[in-house]
Design a protein around this motif. Structure first.
Motif, PDB file in Angstrom:
ATOM      1  N   ILE A  97      31.194  39.446  43.575  1.00 37.60           N
ATOM      2  CA  ILE A  97      30.378  38.577  44.263  1.00 37.60           C
ATOM      3  C   ILE A  97      29.963  37.332  43.631  1.00 37.60           C
ATOM      4  O   ILE A  97      29.992  36.121  43.962  1.00 37.60           O
ATOM      5  N   ILE A  98      29.182  37.706  42.561  1.00 35.00           N
ATOM      6  CA  ILE A  98      28.328  36.528  41.717  1.00 35.00           C
ATOM      7  C   ILE A  98      29.588  35.619  41.220  1.00 35.00           C
ATOM      8  O   ILE A  98      29.146  34.512  41.189  1.00 35.00           O
ATOM      9  N   ASN A  99      30.620  36.087  40.744  1.00 31.41           N
ATOM     10  CA  ASN A  99      31.646  35.402  40.149  1.00 31.41           C
ATOM     11  C   ASN A  99      32.208  34.454  41.243  1.00 31.41           C
ATOM     12  O   ASN A  99      32.262  33.132  41.206  1.00 31.41           O
ATOM     13  N   LEU A 156      46.656  31.850  40.561  1.00 37.76           N
ATOM     14  CA  LEU A 156      45.239  31.844  40.674  1.00 37.76           C
ATOM     15  C   LEU A 156      44.656  33.014  39.850  1.00 37.76           C
ATOM     16  O   LEU A 156      43.802  32.804  39.143  1.00 37.76           O
ATOM     17  N   PHE A 157      45.105  34.326  40.008  1.00 39.73           N
ATOM     18  CA  PHE A 157      44.583  35.551  39.339  1.00 39.73           C
ATOM     19  C   PHE A 157      45.143  35.585  37.879  1.00 39.73           C
ATOM     20  O   PHE A 157      44.914  36.628  37.506  1.00 39.73           O
ATOM     21  N   ILE A 187      39.385  38.670  36.330  1.00 41.57           N
ATOM     22  CA  ILE A 187      38.255  39.952  36.262  1.00 41.57           C
ATOM     23  C   ILE A 187      37.901  40.316  37.807  1.00 41.57           C
ATOM     24  O   ILE A 187      37.946  41.689  38.026  1.00 41.57           O
ATOM     25  N   VAL A 188      37.713  39.415  38.698  1.00 41.39           N
ATOM     26  CA  VAL A 188      37.376  40.012  40.050  1.00 41.39           C
ATOM     27  C   VAL A 188      38.533  40.740  40.676  1.00 41.39           C
ATOM     28  O   VAL A 188      38.425  41.764  41.293  1.00 41.39           O
ATOM     29  N   ALA A 189      39.697  40.062  40.401  1.00 40.58           N
ATOM     30  CA  ALA A 189      40.988  40.702  40.933  1.00 40.58           C
ATOM     31  C   ALA A 189      41.106  42.243  40.242  1.00 40.58           C
ATOM     32  O   ALA A 189      41.347  43.340  41.069  1.00 40.58           O
ATOM     33  N   MET A 208      38.260  49.451  42.123  1.00 40.88           N
ATOM     34  CA  MET A 208      37.641  50.076  43.372  1.00 40.88           C
ATOM     35  C   MET A 208      38.420  50.336  44.475  1.00 40.88           C
ATOM     36  O   MET A 208      37.966  50.558  45.766  1.00 40.88           O
ATOM     37  N   LYS A 209      39.805  50.231  44.430  1.00 40.41           N
ATOM     38  CA  LYS A 209      40.698  50.445  45.408  1.00 40.41           C
ATOM     39  C   LYS A 209      40.843  49.560  46.351  1.00 40.41           C
ATOM     40  O   LYS A 209      41.026  49.764  47.789  1.00 40.41           O
ATOM     41  N   GLY A 210      40.392  48.185  46.121  1.00 42.16           N
ATOM     42  CA  GLY A 210      40.385  47.267  47.111  1.00 42.16           C
ATOM     43  C   GLY A 210      41.301  46.199  46.942  1.00 42.16           C
ATOM     44  O   GLY A 210      42.167  46.130  46.158  1.00 42.16           O
ATOM     45  N   LYS A 211      41.136  45.200  47.856  1.00 44.61           N
ATOM     46  CA  LYS A 211      42.102  44.084  47.728  1.00 44.61           C
ATOM     47  C   LYS A 211      41.316  42.799  47.698  1.00 44.61           C
ATOM     48  O   LYS A 211      40.397  42.506  48.541  1.00 44.61           O
ATOM     49  N   ILE A 212      41.904  41.631  47.494  1.00 45.09           N
ATOM     50  CA  ILE A 212      41.357  40.447  47.417  1.00 45.09           C
ATOM     51  C   ILE A 212      42.425  39.460  47.948  1.00 45.09           C
ATOM     52  O   ILE A 212      43.758  39.306  47.714  1.00 45.09           O
TER      53      ILE A 212
END
Length: 395
Positions: free
Chosen positions: A295-297, A342-343, A364-366, A372-376
């Motif tokens: 989130i900070i990034n 981008l990633f 790093i965010v990706a 955490m088994k999430g998606k961006i």
């Protein structure tokens, strides 16, 4: 008479050649099939010694075979299935299977030879041998090629093993260097940051705009260097596989409010971060430190790539099945041609100009999100802004 006519018809129409000879080896009869095989007319062969239809050495030995049989009754040319060679009128030879029978006829002995042409069979056998020989050559060639390939693979394996060992050593050296550099640089950077803050404090009675401006530049430069060090340290840990997410429950709203307050202090002039949460649930089970970094990034990027007098919208939502986090700005946006890269690590969009950055943050965010088994996801239009969405399954 009927039996004789029938027998004659059978002999005349037989597929195989049939020749009869007397006890001296002279030809008495020959059927059309035999004439065709040897390329003679009946008139050209009847009355002649059958040996003239044989190539040497059978030609010179035939009469001896016949006398031996008549004396001993032990067959040499008599029998079924013996393979011999025939001699045609044009001098060419051909293989055939010869079956000879002794027949008592009208008080005398005659010998009947049944001739089955083996030319096509032998030709097929020769072709088969040729194919087999060719196949053996191919097998030998392929075997040699396979051995060479195996040797090459073995050599390549050894080279790869050596390379991997060297790469491992280099990786360990890089890891130690990055860790050392990160910690060693942090100490003087902290001192610079503290000194800049003290200078700003002691200079306040002077009310000098120049001092305040230069102190702000120092703080900004220290912040950028600290971000770079953090990015490199995070990437090094990810590459080394030393980042293991720890899923524990925490209050997402409280975390988001803290981040908003912290980053609002470094936002540009009249640049406001507007946070909003949707839903009655505020607790989520994720890795709090990794999520905070993500989130900070994203908000720091929104601050960096947006102008003064702008809004940055930061929202969180928790439902029974998902957690959705969005950060939206109205900054410079991302060109269409750059969006697919981008990633990637160290990639920066072509429209960033002189805006500082390492090109590591979104990578790093990706990777943190994936751990955490999430998606961006993101949507962006040049000069209109960018929307980043982090989504996590909660059920």
């Amino acid at each position: 008479m009927k039996n004789a006519a029938l027998l004659n018809a059978i002999i005349e129409n037989a597929i195989d050649g049939i020749i009869t000879i007397d006890d001296r080896g002279l030809i008495e009869t020959i059927n059309p099939a035999a004439c065709k095989l040897f390329d003679y007319t009946p008139e050209e062969v009847i009355g002649k010694n059958v040996s003239f239809l044989m190539p040497p050495p059978d030609r010179t030995q035939h009469d001896e075979y016949l006398r031996r049989y008549q004396h001993t009754k032990v067959p040499h040319i008599i029998g079924i299935g013996r393979e011999v060679m025939g001699l045609r009128k044009d001098g060419s030879v051909f293989p055939f299977r010869l079956g000879v029978s002794e027949v008592q006829y009208s008080g005398r002995v005659i010998y009947t030879g049944f001739i089955h042409d083996l030319s096509k069979q032998k030709q097929a056998e020769d072709q088969l041998k040729e194919y087999a020989s060719h196949l053996e050559e191919l097998i030998d060639e392929r075997t040699i090629s396979l051995k060479e390939t195996v040797q090459a693979l073995q050599k390549a394996k050894e080279e790869v093993s050596v390379s991997l060992e060297k790469e491992k050593e280099l990786g360990q050296l890089k890891s130690r260097f990055v860790s050392m550099a990160s910690h060693e640089f942090r100490t003087p950077l902290s001192a610079v940051q503290l000194s800049a803050s003290l200078i700003d404090k002691y200079a306040q009675p002077l009310k000098s705009e120049n001092i305040s401006k230069h102190v702000a530049r120092i703080k900004n430069a220290v912040g950028n260097l600290t971000t770079i060090l953090n990015d490199f340290l995070s990437l090094e840990k990810l590459e080394a596989g030393r980042v293991e997410p720890s899923f524990t429950p925490f209050d997402l709203v409280k975390l988001a409010e803290e981040i908003t307050e912290e980053l609002q202090m470094v936002a540009k002039q009249n640049q406001n971060i507007i946070y909003q949460h949707t839903g009655k649930i505020s607790t989520i089970s994720l890795d709090q430190n990794l999520l905070k970094n993500c989130i900070i990034n994203l908000i720091a990027n929104a601050i960096k790539y947006s102008g003064e007098n702008t809004f940055i919208e930061f929202t969180t939502e928790i439902t029974d099945s998902a957690c959705i986090i969005t950060i939206q700005d109205n900054g410079i946006g991302i060109p269409d041609a750059d969006q697919k890269h981008l990633f990637e690590p160290f990639f920066r969009a072509h429209n960033t100009g002189n805006i500082p950055g390492t090109g590591l943050g979104l990578n790093i965010v990706a990777r943190y999100t994936s751990l955490m088994k999430g998606k961006i996801h993101f949507k962006s239009i040049v000069n209109q802004g960018t929307l980043f969405t982090l989504s996590f399954v909660t059920s």
